[in-house]
Motif scaffolding. Structure first.
Motif, PDB file in Angstrom:
ATOM      1  N   HIS A  85      56.746   6.068  19.231  1.00 16.03           N
ATOM      2  CA  HIS A  85      57.233   6.871  18.105  1.00 16.03           C
ATOM      3  C   HIS A  85      58.517   6.263  17.540  1.00 16.03           C
ATOM      4  O   HIS A  85      58.696   6.191  16.322  1.00 16.03           O
ATOM      5  CB  HIS A  85      57.470   8.319  18.541  1.00 16.03           C
ATOM      6  CG  HIS A  85      56.233   8.994  19.036  1.00 16.03           C
ATOM      7  ND1 HIS A  85      55.189   9.345  18.212  1.00 16.03           N
ATOM      8  CD2 HIS A  85      55.860   9.360  20.288  1.00 16.03           C
ATOM      9  CE1 HIS A  85      54.232   9.910  18.925  1.00 16.03           C
ATOM     10  NE2 HIS A  85      54.614   9.929  20.185  1.00 16.03           N
ATOM     11  N   ALA A 115      57.897   7.970  24.268  1.00 18.08           N
ATOM     12  CA  ALA A 115      58.875   7.881  23.188  1.00 18.08           C
ATOM     13  C   ALA A 115      58.900   6.532  22.464  1.00 18.08           C
ATOM     14  O   ALA A 115      59.037   6.507  21.232  1.00 18.08           O
ATOM     15  CB  ALA A 115      60.265   8.225  23.718  1.00 18.08           C
ATOM     16  N   ALA A 161      59.598  11.694  19.029  1.00 17.32           N
ATOM     17  CA  ALA A 161      60.227  10.923  20.112  1.00 17.32           C
ATOM     18  C   ALA A 161      61.287  11.759  20.819  1.00 17.32           C
ATOM     19  O   ALA A 161      61.365  11.793  22.055  1.00 17.32           O
ATOM     20  CB  ALA A 161      60.853   9.646  19.558  1.00 17.32           C
TER      21      ALA A 161
END
Length: 135
Positions: free
Chosen positions: A56, A53, A41
């Protein structure tokens, strides 16, 4: 992956973190999965891939919740704060940075120099919110 990230070799860093994630999944090692997802991320954000992002971050935050790993939670909250800043939500960025900082202090979990960049967006968040709302 950490060395490559610190050297600005983001593609190499992401590749190493993805390898770690795959290994963690093969071994069913949630700690490895959590750290790998958090770092993936972070690299996505550094590369400007803001939209990648959250997935994650969601997984690593869930891993830390299940494991009760507060250090991992702290690092992932910092990455989430960077995400909120990049996504144009300074209120959530400030709130999340504040939570991460409070956890760091409570845990005596010092920020290593290699991770200071996570806080680079704080001055802009402060400017956007104004001093009264930021505090």
């Amino acid at each position: 992956g950490h060395l490559a990230r610190m050297q600005g070799k983001l593609q190499d860093a992401r590749a190493r973190y993805l390898e770690s994630l795959e290994l963690g999944r093969q071994l069913a090692d949630k700690t490895v999965i959590g750290w790998a997802q958090s770092e993936i991320a972070r690299v996505c954000l550094l590369e400007g891939w803001t939209e990648q992002a959250p997935a994650h971050l969601q997984e690593c935050l869930e891993v830390w919740r299940v494991l009760g790993n507060r250090e991992g939670l702290t690092r992932s909250l910092e990455a989430a704060a960077v995400y909120f800043a990049a996504a144009g939500d300074p209120g959530m960025a400030a709130f999340t940075f504040g939570g991460a900082e409070a956890l760091r202090e409570a845990l005596h979990f010092h920020l290593p120099p290699s991770d200071e960049g996570d806080y680079a967006s704080v001055p802009e968040v402060r400017r956007l919110l104004g001093e009264e709302e930021f505090v």
